[in-house]
Design a protein around this motif. Structure first.
Motif, short mmCIF file in Angstrom:
data_model
loop_
_atom_site.label_atom_id
_atom_site.label_comp_id
_atom_site.label_asym_id
_atom_site.label_seq_id
_atom_site.Cartn_x
_atom_site.Cartn_y
_atom_site.Cartn_z
N ALA A 88 67.17 43.88 32.28
CA ALA A 88 65.78 44.33 32.25
C ALA A 88 65.00 43.65 33.36
CB ALA A 88 65.14 44.01 30.90
N LEU A 89 63.87 44.28 33.73
CA LEU A 89 62.92 43.70 34.68
C LEU A 89 61.63 43.40 33.94
CD1 LEU A 89 64.88 45.53 36.39
CD2 LEU A 89 62.96 45.92 37.92
N TRP A 90 61.07 42.23 34.23
CA TRP A 90 59.71 41.93 33.79
C TRP A 90 58.83 41.98 35.03
CZ3 TRP A 90 58.49 36.06 33.06
CH2 TRP A 90 57.11 35.84 33.17
N LEU A 91 57.86 42.91 35.03
CA LEU A 91 56.95 43.08 36.15
C LEU A 91 55.66 42.33 35.90
CD1 LEU A 91 57.27 46.94 36.74
CD2 LEU A 91 58.63 45.13 37.77
N THR A 92 55.25 41.51 36.86
CA THR A 92 53.94 40.86 36.77
C THR A 92 52.85 41.92 36.94
OG1 THR A 92 54.08 40.32 39.12
CG2 THR A 92 54.78 38.62 37.54
N PRO A 93 51.59 41.61 36.63
CA PRO A 93 50.55 42.64 36.59
C PRO A 93 50.41 43.44 37.89
CG PRO A 93 49.76 40.68 35.50
CD PRO A 93 51.08 40.31 36.14
N PHE A 94 50.35 44.74 37.73
CA PHE A 94 50.17 45.66 38.85
C PHE A 94 48.93 46.54 38.61
CE2 PHE A 94 53.25 47.13 35.73
CZ PHE A 94 52.63 48.28 35.26
N TYR A 95 48.10 46.17 37.64
CA TYR A 95 46.93 46.95 37.27
C TYR A 95 45.81 46.77 38.31
CZ TYR A 95 49.53 45.95 32.98
OH TYR A 95 50.52 45.77 32.07
N ARG A 96 44.81 47.64 38.21
CA ARG A 96 43.64 47.50 39.10
C ARG A 96 43.01 46.12 38.91
NH1 ARG A 96 41.36 51.63 42.00
NH2 ARG A 96 42.35 53.68 41.71
N SER A 97 42.74 45.46 40.03
CA SER A 97 42.29 44.08 39.97
C SER A 97 41.71 43.66 41.31
CB SER A 97 43.47 43.17 39.63
OG SER A 97 43.17 41.81 39.85
N PRO A 98 40.70 42.78 41.29
CA PRO A 98 40.24 42.17 42.55
C PRO A 98 41.22 41.17 43.13
CG PRO A 98 38.53 42.12 40.85
CD PRO A 98 39.81 42.47 40.17
N MET A 99 42.27 40.83 42.38
CA MET A 99 43.33 39.93 42.82
C MET A 99 42.83 38.50 43.06
SD MET A 99 46.07 41.75 42.73
CE MET A 99 46.21 43.50 42.31
N ILE A 131 59.91 45.63 31.25
CA ILE A 131 58.92 44.86 30.50
C ILE A 131 57.72 44.66 31.41
CG2 ILE A 131 58.43 42.62 29.43
CD1 ILE A 131 61.46 42.43 28.83
N VAL A 132 56.52 44.91 30.91
CA VAL A 132 55.33 44.72 31.73
C VAL A 132 54.48 43.59 31.15
CG1 VAL A 132 55.31 47.12 32.50
CG2 VAL A 132 53.96 46.47 30.50
N ASP A 133 53.76 42.94 32.03
CA ASP A 133 52.82 41.89 31.63
C ASP A 133 51.58 42.52 31.01
OD1 ASP A 133 52.25 39.04 31.70
OD2 ASP A 133 53.23 39.03 33.67
N ILE A 134 51.09 41.95 29.93
CA ILE A 134 49.79 42.33 29.41
C ILE A 134 48.94 41.07 29.34
CG2 ILE A 134 50.49 42.13 26.98
CD1 ILE A 134 48.59 44.55 26.47
N VAL A 135 47.67 41.20 29.73
CA VAL A 135 46.78 40.04 29.89
C VAL A 135 45.61 40.22 28.93
CG1 VAL A 135 45.53 38.61 31.54
CG2 VAL A 135 47.46 40.02 32.33
N PRO A 136 45.76 39.79 27.67
CA PRO A 136 44.73 40.09 26.67
C PRO A 136 43.68 39.01 26.46
CG PRO A 136 46.71 39.36 25.57
CD PRO A 136 46.99 39.30 27.05
N ASN A 137 43.90 37.80 26.95
CA ASN A 137 42.94 36.73 26.69
C ASN A 137 41.63 36.95 27.42
OD1 ASN A 137 42.27 33.83 25.80
ND2 ASN A 137 42.01 33.72 28.03
N HIS A 138 41.70 37.54 28.61
CA HIS A 138 40.51 37.68 29.46
C HIS A 138 40.65 38.94 30.30
CE1 HIS A 138 43.55 35.05 31.44
NE2 HIS A 138 43.40 35.95 32.42
N THR A 139 39.55 39.40 30.83
CA THR A 139 39.55 40.49 31.80
C THR A 139 39.11 39.94 33.16
OG1 THR A 139 37.22 41.14 31.56
CG2 THR A 139 38.78 42.07 29.96
N SER A 140 39.05 40.82 34.12
CA SER A 140 38.37 40.50 35.38
C SER A 140 36.86 40.59 35.18
CB SER A 140 38.79 41.50 36.46
OG SER A 140 37.93 41.43 37.58
N ASP A 141 36.12 39.85 35.99
CA ASP A 141 34.66 40.01 35.94
C ASP A 141 34.24 41.35 36.54
OD1 ASP A 141 35.11 39.48 38.63
OD2 ASP A 141 33.69 37.81 38.74
N ALA A 142 35.19 42.08 37.15
CA ALA A 142 34.91 43.43 37.65
C ALA A 142 35.20 44.50 36.60
CB ALA A 142 35.74 43.70 38.90
N HIS A 143 35.70 44.11 35.44
CA HIS A 143 35.96 45.08 34.38
C HIS A 143 34.65 45.73 33.95
CE1 HIS A 143 37.14 46.70 30.45
NE2 HIS A 143 38.41 46.51 30.79
#
Length: 541
Positions: free
Chosen positions: A56-67, A105-117
């Motif tokens: 399997a592959l675990w991919l780090t976040p690739f979602y829309r983001s200011p990076m 497998i994809v990363d999910i980041v639920p503790n916080h969002t971007s301030d651009a959300h």
């Protein structure tokens, strides 16, 4: 010739013995030539991962983001950032992966969002006490005019965990100010992430790696910790995994995972979740795992073990005991995108590489699942001399510590940077690789039996014959040697693993027929010896 390993086990419990390869998407492969890795690049290199022998592959976040934090500051959880491609690129990648027998497998980041959300932008535009601010942790400050933060909590990246907005309120961010923490007691937050899970499950993902899985619930009233870098000189982060902090590992966090598990179970094919979780005791960490919560949690103690037989044995014994408590095989990790590469941790140079190769055989012989970090199969070291102006880790300006050295793009081929990371006429890679990496590229190691790449390929081929269910039986050896036999299951190999962490070569005649060694055996006239800082797999009938 391209190796064709058999497809991964098809049972719903595939994850119990899987080898999962972590893809740091920005640094894996660049298809469009802009100097940054992307999903099309991942897709183009899937045959390499299939031939390597991972499940399997675990991919780090690739979602829309200011990076701001490498994509761990998410502005849209349902879309791909243009830096990495499009949803169509993701769909094409996962289709090809599944056709090759690879799970995603994809990363999910639920503790916080971007301030651009959009949620946070709406919160900033709204008044104190508004419904928009209730999704986050906005609070009034202390002091006569609210000029002091609401409590003494510190950011993991250094400095206070609170930032003040123009109307005088403060918002919590346990990481960068661009990563505001969500209030997970808010029902809208919980409902949103349940829908995010379904969105990606519907697209075919096989699992989730949950970022900061221990952090979503904060203690009622947000009480002070009582110490910190400014008051006592001891940063609060030093308590992580050793004691209780009011913003980590609160009992109520388990309600979230008890709601997530039925969602995962409602999809076919053994969809799973693995937690990045820290807790003060093994018993508290075990609470994250089970049939009503998550499938796995990372075992970071193995990554932190020192180069000694005593350290590794204690870590292995503890991990296996914890696995027995929860009824789920443990995970093993040597490196990831947040830690210095283990070649460097073990001594750098030839010494570090010898030890890293031995540690790989130790890890892959243990029952359970293994998580590999991209490039460890090439023996890549940490890059320690990156120019400061190129570093992008948001912790670097505050702490002087940077994770960028383990995130340098992979070397694929050629004699000059970026070593085939992107098209020949493409832009330079977003972080530069050192000139010494020409000898460590995939092309340079391919087909060389003594190379680290071929060692990993051989080990992963042999590992497929090992069942997930097994115990470890330690064998009597010198104090600075680890030796164990896998028992309790018919594995077809009768595998014995031996690791020499001492100062003299070790006789191997009593361990069985050699199958694979991290360094060539030597013979002193009385029989084969396992060199110092080496490991071997042996077959016993």
């Amino acid at each position: 010739m391209s190796l064709q390993p058999p497809p991964p086990r098809s049972a719903d419990d595939w994850w119990q013995s899987a080898v999962v390869y972590q893809v740091y998407v920005r640094s894996f492969a660049d298809a469009d030539g802009d100097g940054v890795g992307d999903l099309a690049g991942v897709r183009s290199r899937l045959p390499y991962l299939r031939d390597l022998g991972v499940d399997a592959l675990w991919l780090t976040p690739f979602y829309r983001s200011p990076m701001v934090d490498g994509g761990y500051d998410v502005a849209d959880y349902r879309d791909v950032d243009p830096m990495f491609g499009t949803l169509a690129d993701f769909d094409a990648m996962i289709t090809d992966a599944h056709a090759m027998g690879l799970r995603i497998i994809v990363d999910i980041v639920p503790n916080h969002t971007s301030d651009a959300h959009p949620w946070f932008q709406a919160a900033l535009a709204a008044r104190p006490g508004s419904a928009e601010r209730d999704r986050y942790l906005f609070r009034d400050g202390r002091g006569e005019a609210g000029e002091l933060p609401p409590n003494d909590w510190e950011s993991i990246f250094g400095g206070p965990a609170w930032t003040r907005v123009p109307d005088g309120q403060w918002y919590l961010h346990l990481f960068d100010p661009a990563q505001p923490d969500l209030d997970w007691r808010h029902p809208e937050v919980r409902a949103e992430f349940e829908e995010v899970l379904r969105f990606w499950l519907d697209r075919g993902v096989d699992g989730f790696r949950i970022d900061v899985a221990h952090g979503m619930i904060k203690a009622e009233g947000l009480p002070d910790v009582g110490f910190g870098k400014l008051t006592t000189g001891q940063p609060q982060i030093e308590l992580l995994g050793r004691g209780r902090l009011p913003y980590f590992d609160q009992d109520e966090v388990h309600d979230i995972y008890r709601a997530w598990r039925p969602i995962l179970d409602s999809y076919p094919g053994g969809r799973m979740a693995v937690a990045e979780a820290w807790a003060e005791t093994p018993q508290r960490l075990a609470r994250y795992i089970g049939p009503e919560e998550l499938h796995q949690a990372f075992n970071f103690d193995f990554l932190d073990a020192t180069w000694s037989a005593d350290s590794f044995r204690k870590v292995v014994d503890t991990a296996l005991a914890e696995a027995a408590i929860v009824g789920s095989p443990t995970t093993w990790v040597l490196s990831n995108h947040d830690k210095p590469r283990h070649v460097t941790r073990y001594g750098d140079g030839a010494l570090g590489l010898r030890r890293a190769r031995a540690a790989a055989l130790l890890m892959l012989a243990l029952p359970g699942s293994a998580y590999l970090y991209q490039g460890e199969e090439l023996g890549l070291p940490e890059v320690l001399d990156l120019p400061d102006e190129l570093r992008q880790d948001p912790a670097f300006p505050r702490t002087g510590q940077s994770r960028d050295g383990c995130r340098v793009p992979l070397p694929w081929s050629g004699d000059v940077p970026p070593y085939g990371f992107g098209p020949a006429a493409g832009a330079p890679a977003w972080l530069p690789a050192p000139v010494t990496w020409r000898a460590l590229s995939v092309a340079a190691q391919q087909g060389r039996p003594e190379s680290t790449l071929e060692l990993y390929r051989a080990a992963l081929r042999l590992r497929r014959d090992l069942p997930a269910a097994a115990q470890v039986e330690w064998l009597a050896t010198e104090s600075d040697v680890l030796a164990f036999r896998r028992t309790g299951a018919t594995d077809g190999l009768g595998l014995v693993c031996v690791v020499n962490l001492g100062g003299t070569p070790v006789p191997t005649s009593g361990f069985g027929v050699p199958l694979l060694t991290s360094a060539a055996l030597v013979d002193d006239g009385d029989g084969p010896l396992l060199p110092v800082d080496a490991a071997g797999w042996f077959r016993q009938s």
